[in-house]
Design a protein around this motif. Structure first.
Motif, mmCIF file in Angstrom:
data_model
loop_
_atom_site.group_PDB
_atom_site.id
_atom_site.type_symbol
_atom_site.label_atom_id
_atom_site.label_comp_id
_atom_site.label_asym_id
_atom_site.label_seq_id
_atom_site.Cartn_x
_atom_site.Cartn_y
_atom_site.Cartn_z
ATOM 1 N N GLN A 637 0.878 -1.168 0.000
ATOM 2 C CA GLN A 637 0.000 0.000 0.000
ATOM 3 C C GLN A 637 0.910 1.211 0.000
ATOM 4 O OE1 GLN A 637 -2.320 -0.339 3.562
ATOM 5 N NE2 GLN A 637 -3.938 0.898 2.666
ATOM 6 N N VAL A 638 1.075 1.802 -1.168
ATOM 7 C CA VAL A 638 2.049 2.879 -1.275
ATOM 8 C C VAL A 638 1.319 4.179 -1.548
ATOM 9 C CG1 VAL A 638 4.053 3.688 -2.574
ATOM 10 C CG2 VAL A 638 3.835 1.267 -2.009
ATOM 11 N N THR A 639 1.487 5.132 -0.649
ATOM 12 C CA THR A 639 0.759 6.395 -0.794
ATOM 13 C C THR A 639 1.690 7.545 -1.175
ATOM 14 O OG1 THR A 639 1.004 6.752 1.566
ATOM 15 C CG2 THR A 639 -1.081 5.794 0.843
ATOM 16 N N GLU A 640 2.976 7.308 -1.076
ATOM 17 C CA GLU A 640 3.908 8.357 -1.492
ATOM 18 C C GLU A 640 5.079 7.688 -2.205
ATOM 19 O OE1 GLU A 640 6.256 9.002 2.662
ATOM 20 O OE2 GLU A 640 4.144 9.582 2.634
ATOM 21 N N ASP A 641 5.791 8.468 -3.006
ATOM 22 C CA ASP A 641 6.906 7.893 -3.766
ATOM 23 C C ASP A 641 7.892 7.217 -2.825
ATOM 24 O OD1 ASP A 641 6.448 8.372 -6.492
ATOM 25 O OD2 ASP A 641 6.660 10.525 -6.078
ATOM 26 N N THR A 642 8.210 5.988 -3.143
ATOM 27 C CA THR A 642 9.167 5.271 -2.307
ATOM 28 C C THR A 642 10.004 4.382 -3.226
ATOM 29 O OG1 THR A 642 9.379 3.798 -0.423
ATOM 30 C CG2 THR A 642 7.450 3.475 -1.760
ATOM 31 N N GLU A 643 10.896 3.596 -2.640
ATOM 32 C CA GLU A 643 11.662 2.670 -3.479
ATOM 33 C C GLU A 643 12.029 1.452 -2.655
ATOM 34 O OE1 GLU A 643 15.233 4.802 -4.633
ATOM 35 O OE2 GLU A 643 16.201 4.214 -2.767
ATOM 36 N N TYR A 644 12.333 0.376 -3.367
ATOM 37 C CA TYR A 644 12.834 -0.811 -2.680
ATOM 38 C C TYR A 644 14.236 -1.096 -3.193
ATOM 39 C CZ TYR A 644 13.621 -5.417 -0.866
ATOM 40 O OH TYR A 644 14.181 -6.478 -0.202
ATOM 41 N N ALA A 645 15.172 -1.316 -2.282
ATOM 42 C CA ALA A 645 16.534 -1.658 -2.685
ATOM 43 C C ALA A 645 16.632 -3.178 -2.722
ATOM 44 C CB ALA A 645 17.526 -1.072 -1.701
ATOM 45 N N LEU A 646 16.629 -3.716 -3.923
ATOM 46 C CA LEU A 646 16.644 -5.176 -4.099
ATOM 47 C C LEU A 646 18.081 -5.664 -4.194
ATOM 48 C CD1 LEU A 646 15.210 -7.897 -4.751
ATOM 49 C CD2 LEU A 646 15.285 -7.221 -7.154
ATOM 50 N N TYR A 647 18.406 -6.621 -3.337
ATOM 51 C CA TYR A 647 19.750 -7.199 -3.356
ATOM 52 C C TYR A 647 19.747 -8.453 -4.228
ATOM 53 C CZ TYR A 647 24.113 -9.334 -1.981
ATOM 54 O OH TYR A 647 25.363 -9.895 -2.018
#
Ligand code: GLC
Length: 684
Positions: A637-647
Motif C-alpha cells: 500500500q504505497v501512498t507516497e513515492d518510495t523505493e525498494y533496494a533489491l539485493y
C-alpha cells in the motif's frame, strides 16, 4: 557505545572481533558480588522492564520471569522448564522506557541467568567460572544495540542462495533408492525442493566421512545426477569418532594426536551412535585443520552443504559412567524396590547420559594451556563449526557452502547457521520456534530454522501445514523427523496439494527473502525482530509474543493452535495483509492499526506489509535456480513515492559488497499491486 569490563581471568573465546581495553571503573547498573569461585551480577528491574536475548532458549520472546543456564545440552524432549538447550548465546538486552542497554557475557563456561525467577524484580547473572569479559552496549535504540553487537562479534554467515530452498530430511533414509524416491515424489507432484539431508544412515556403521558402499554404490554419481535435477544432498557429520582401528579418521587422528585427553593422558572415551568414541579437540587449531581436511572426499563427491550434530558434545555414556551405572544397578539387585528404590534404579541408568561428571573428565589444549572441558564446554560445538568452515574455505575459498550446526556459541554465527534442535510435533513447539527466531537473530544467528513438522513423536496433517506456513519465512526451511515417527514428507499426506501450495509461496518470495537476508547479514541487521524493535513506544507491540517482524517492512503472525480457522492479530500501524493460499492465489486486504480477527482456514496464512513498503513476488519455481529474479509483482500500500533496494548476486560469492548488488526500484503511489520488470544490472 560499547564498554568492556573484565572479571577474573577471562578465557579468550574468539567470539569478539573488535576487542578494546577494559574499563577501570566498576560496571554501571549492576551490583557485583564475588562469592568464593563465582561472580554474581545483580540488577533491579522495573515492573515494565522487558528482557530480550539468550538466542536459543525455551519460553517467550521476553525472557523475563524464569531461569536459564548456558550449558550446551543434548535435550531431546525440551519442555518449558528446561533451563538449557543446545546452544549458549550470552546476550541480554534490558529495555524499559527510561533505560536501555545490552550486556554480553563472554565466557565459555556455565552461566545462570535468573531473570526474575527467584525474585520478580531481580535479575541475577551467575558466572560459574568466576571469570568473564563483560560487554556493555548502550545505544539509543534496540536495533542499534543489535547492530553494535554484530560489529563487536562479526558479520553473520552468508548461506548460498540455494540453501533458501525447501529441504527434505528424515532420520532413516538409508539408501540411494530411498533418497531418489524422495526426490521423485517431490518432482512428480511439483512440490518445490532444493535439498535432501542425509542423516546418520548413509554412513557405514555411523562413522563420519564414510558412506555405506552397498547402499550408495556410486555416491559421486548420485550427487551429480541429483544436482542436475537441482537437488543438493546434505550429509550429517557428528562430533564423535569411533574407536576402531579400521576407521581411517580414527587412525589419522591418533597419528596426529588430536583427541581430547583425560588427566592421565589417555583419550577420553564416551559412546555416541557408533558406540565408543573419541572427541576431537576442536579448540586446537591443528585439530581443526585436520578435521576440516576430512571433508575433502565428500566435497570431491560434489557435496556443497553439511550439518554438524551431537556437538554439545552429546555423550550417551562414558566408560566411567557406564561402570558406575552397572555398579548401582547391581547394588539394587534382589532388593524389594519401592518408591525410592525404583527411582534409584531409573536414575542410575539415566545418569549415564550427558553426565556433568563426564564433562569434568577430559581436557583441551587451548591457547597453550591445558583446560578442563567444563570450563570451556560451550565452545565445543562452535569450534566444530569453525573446523568445518575453515576446511570448506581451504577447499574452495571463493564459494559459499551450506553449513548448519546443532550446538553453537556466539562467534559461530560467522561460520554457519543453526537449527533449533530436536523439537516435537507439538503445537507448543510451533510457538516456541517462532519465539526463538527474533532472539536468535539478535544474537547474530540469521540462518536458522526448526525441524518443520516436529522432529520427535507423530505429526498431524494440520500441524505440518501450519509449521510449513511459518517455515516459508525461515531462512532454513527444512522438514525433518525422527526415526520411527510417522513419515512426514509432504507427499505422505492427503492435503499434499495444500502443502505444496504453501511451499510455492516461499519460492515466490525467494528473491525478496534472499534480498532481506543478505541486507541484514551485510548490514548488521536482523531478519526477524521482536515488535518492540520497530515500535518501542507501543506497549502492546512490546508485549506481543506471537507475532514478529520479518524483513524491513513486514510482520508475520502465524496460526499456532490446532483447529483454528483464524486468529487475532495486533497491528501497530496500518498494514496491508496479504493472505496467501499459494504463490498465485492471495487476497490483499488493507487493515487499520489495532486489533483484528483474521480468517485463516487451514491452507491460508498472512503476511502484513507496512505502509509505503512493497513486497516483491516472483512467479516462484520448483527449485531456486528456476526462480525468476527480474519479473515481479509488487504488493504494498504505497501512498507516497518510495523505493525498494533489491539485493541480488550470484548466490555463492563470499565477500559481496552490499552497495554493489542493490537495484533501486522506484515505487510510485499505487493500488496495492503492480507488475514490474527489474532487469539485473549489467544486462541489456
Ligand atoms: C540428533 C539430531 C537429529 C538427528 C539424529 C540422528 O538427535 O538432533 O536431527 O536426526 O540425531 O542423527
Amino acid at each position: 557505545m560499547i564498554r568492556k569490563y573484565v572479571f577474573g581471568e577471562p578465557i579468550d573465546t574468539g567470539a569478539v572481533v573488535a576487542d578494546q581495553p577494559a574499563e577501570k571503573d566498576p560496571i554501571p547498573y549492576f551490583e557485583v558480588l564475588a562469592e568464593e569461585e563465582q561472580i554474581r551480577l545483580r540488577l533491579r528491574m522495573d515492573p515494565d522492564e522487558v528482557v530480550f536475548g539468550l538466542g536459543e532458549s525455551v519460553r517467550g520472546i521476553n525472557k523475563r520471569g524464569h531461569r536459564y543456564r548456558s550449558w550446551n545440552s543434548d535435550v531431546f524432549n525440551h519442555t518449558e522448564e528446561r533451563d538449557s538447550l543446545y546452544a549458549s548465546h550470552n546476550l541480554l538486552v534490558f529495555f524499559r522506557p527510561d533505560r536501555l542497554f545490552g550486556i554480553y557475557v563472554d565466557d565459555p563456561g556455565a552461566i545462570t541467568w535468573d531473570l526474575g525467577y527467584t525474585q520478580m524484580d531481580l535479575a541475577e547473572i551467575l558466572l560459574e567460572n568466576g571469570a568473564a569479559s563483560v560487554w556493555l552496549i548502550e545505544e539509543p535504540g534496540l536495533r542499534e544495540i543489535a547492530a553494535a553487537f554484530r560489529s563487536l562479534t562479526g558479520r553473520s554467515y552468508l548461506a548460498p542462495r540455494w540453501a533458501f530452498g525447501y529441504i527434505q530430511s528424515r532420520w532413516g533414509y538409508a539408501s540411494e533408492a530411498e533418497v531418489r524416491k524422495v526426490a521423485e515424489e517431490h518432482r512428480k507432484r511439483h512440490i518445490p525442493l532444493d535439498g535432501i539431508c542425509m542423516d546418520i544412515d548413509y554412513m557405514q556403521d555411523y562413522r563420519n566421512f564414510t558412506w555405506n558402499r552397498e547402499a550408495f554404490p556410486d555416491l559421486p554419481r548420485t550427487v551429480r545426477e541429483m544436482k542436475q535435477d537441482h537437488i543438493h544432498l546434505i550429509p550429517i557429520i557428528d562430533a564423535g569418532i569411533p574407536v576402531r582401528e579400521d576407521d581411517e579418521t580414527y587412525v589419522s587422528g591418533k597419528e596426529k594426536d588430536v583427541f581430547c585427553k583425560k588427566a592421565d593422558g589417555s583419550d577420553f572415551v564416551a559412546a555416541v551412535w557408533p558406540g565408543r568414541c573419541v572427541f576431537p579437540d576442536f579448540l586446537r587449531k591443528e585439530t581443526r585443520a585436520w578435521f576440516g581436511e576430512r571433508y575433502r572426499e565428500l566435497l570431491e563427491a560434489g557435496m556443497e552443504g553439511f550439518w554438524n550434530d551431537m556437538n554439545e558434545p552429546a555423550l550417551f555414556y562414558s566408560d566411567e559412567s557406564l561402570q558406575e551405572a552397572f555398579e548401582k544397578v547391581r547394588a539394587l539387585q534382589g532388593e524389594n524396590l519401592g518408591l525410592e528404590g525404583t527411582g534409584q534404579l531409573k536414575d542410575a541408568v539415566n545418569a549415564m547420559a550427558n553426565n556433568p561428571e563426564d564433562y569434568r573428565r577430559f581436557y583441551h589444549r587451548f591457547n597453550g594451556r591445558t583446560v578442563r572441558h567444563d570450563r570451556v564446554h560451550n565452545l565445543f560445538g562452535a569450534s566444530m563449526t569453525r573446523a568445518t568452515a575453515e576446511g570448506l574455505r581451504a577447499y574452495a575459498p571463493d564459494r559459499r557452502f551450506l553449513l548448519f550446526s546443532r550446538s553453537s556459541f556466539i562467534g559461530a554465527h560467522r561460520d554457519g547457521g543453526i537449527w533449533q534442535g530436536d523439537n516435537f510435533s507439538w503445537w507448543s513447539h510451533l510457538r516456541l520456534a517462532l519465539q526463538m527466531l527474533p532472539n536468535l537473530n539478535l544474537c547474530g544467528f540469521l540462518y536458522c530454522g526448526c525441524d518443520l513438522g516436529g522432529f520427535g513423536c507423530n505429526t498431524t496433517e494440520d500441524l505440518l501445514e501450519r509449521f510449513l506456513q511459518l517455515g516459508v519465512f525461515m531462512p532454513l526451511m527444512r522438514n525433518h523427523s525422527a526415526l520411527h515417527t510417522r513419515e512426514q514428507e509432504i507427499y505422505r499426506f492427503s492435503i499434499w496439494p495444500m502443502m505444496r501450495d504453501t511451499v510455492s509461496v516461499r519460492y515466490a518470495l525467494l528473491p525478496y527473502l534472499y534480498s532481506e537476508y543478505m541486507k541484514a547479514a551485510l548490514g548488521n541487521g536482523m531478519l526477524f525482530r521482536p515488535l518492540a524493535f520497530d515500535y518501542p513506544e507501543d506497549r502492546r507491540a512490546v508485549g506481543t509474543e506471537d507475532q514478529v517482524m520479518w524483513g524491513e517492512g513486514c510482520m508475520i503472525a502465524p496460526v499456532l493452535t490446532q483447529n483454528a480457522a483464524g486468529r487475532y492479530v495486533y497491528l501497530p500501524e496500518d498494514m496491508l495483509m496479504i493472505r496467501f493460499r499459494s504463490a498465485s492465489d492471495y487476497d490483499l486486504i488493507p487493515l487499520e492499526k489495532g486489533d483484528h480477527y483474521v480468517e485463516l482456514p487451514l491452507g491460508a496464512f498472512p503476511l502484513f506489509v507496512k505502509k509505503n513498503h512493497a513486497v516483491l513476488l516472483s512467479r516462484g519455481g520448483e527449485h531456486t535456480d528456476e526462480v525468476d529474479e527480474e519479473h515481479f509483482i509488487l504488493l504494498g500500500q504505497v501512498t507516497e513515492d518510495t523505493e525498494y533496494a533489491l539485493y541480488r548476486d550470484d548466490g555463492v560469492g563470499v565477500s559481496p559488497i552490499l552497495a554493489e548488488h542493490l537495484t533501486r526500484i522506484p515505487i510510485p503511489p499505487q493500488e496495492n499491486r503492480s507488475e514490474r520488470f527489474c532487469p539485473r544490472p549489467g544486462r541489456n
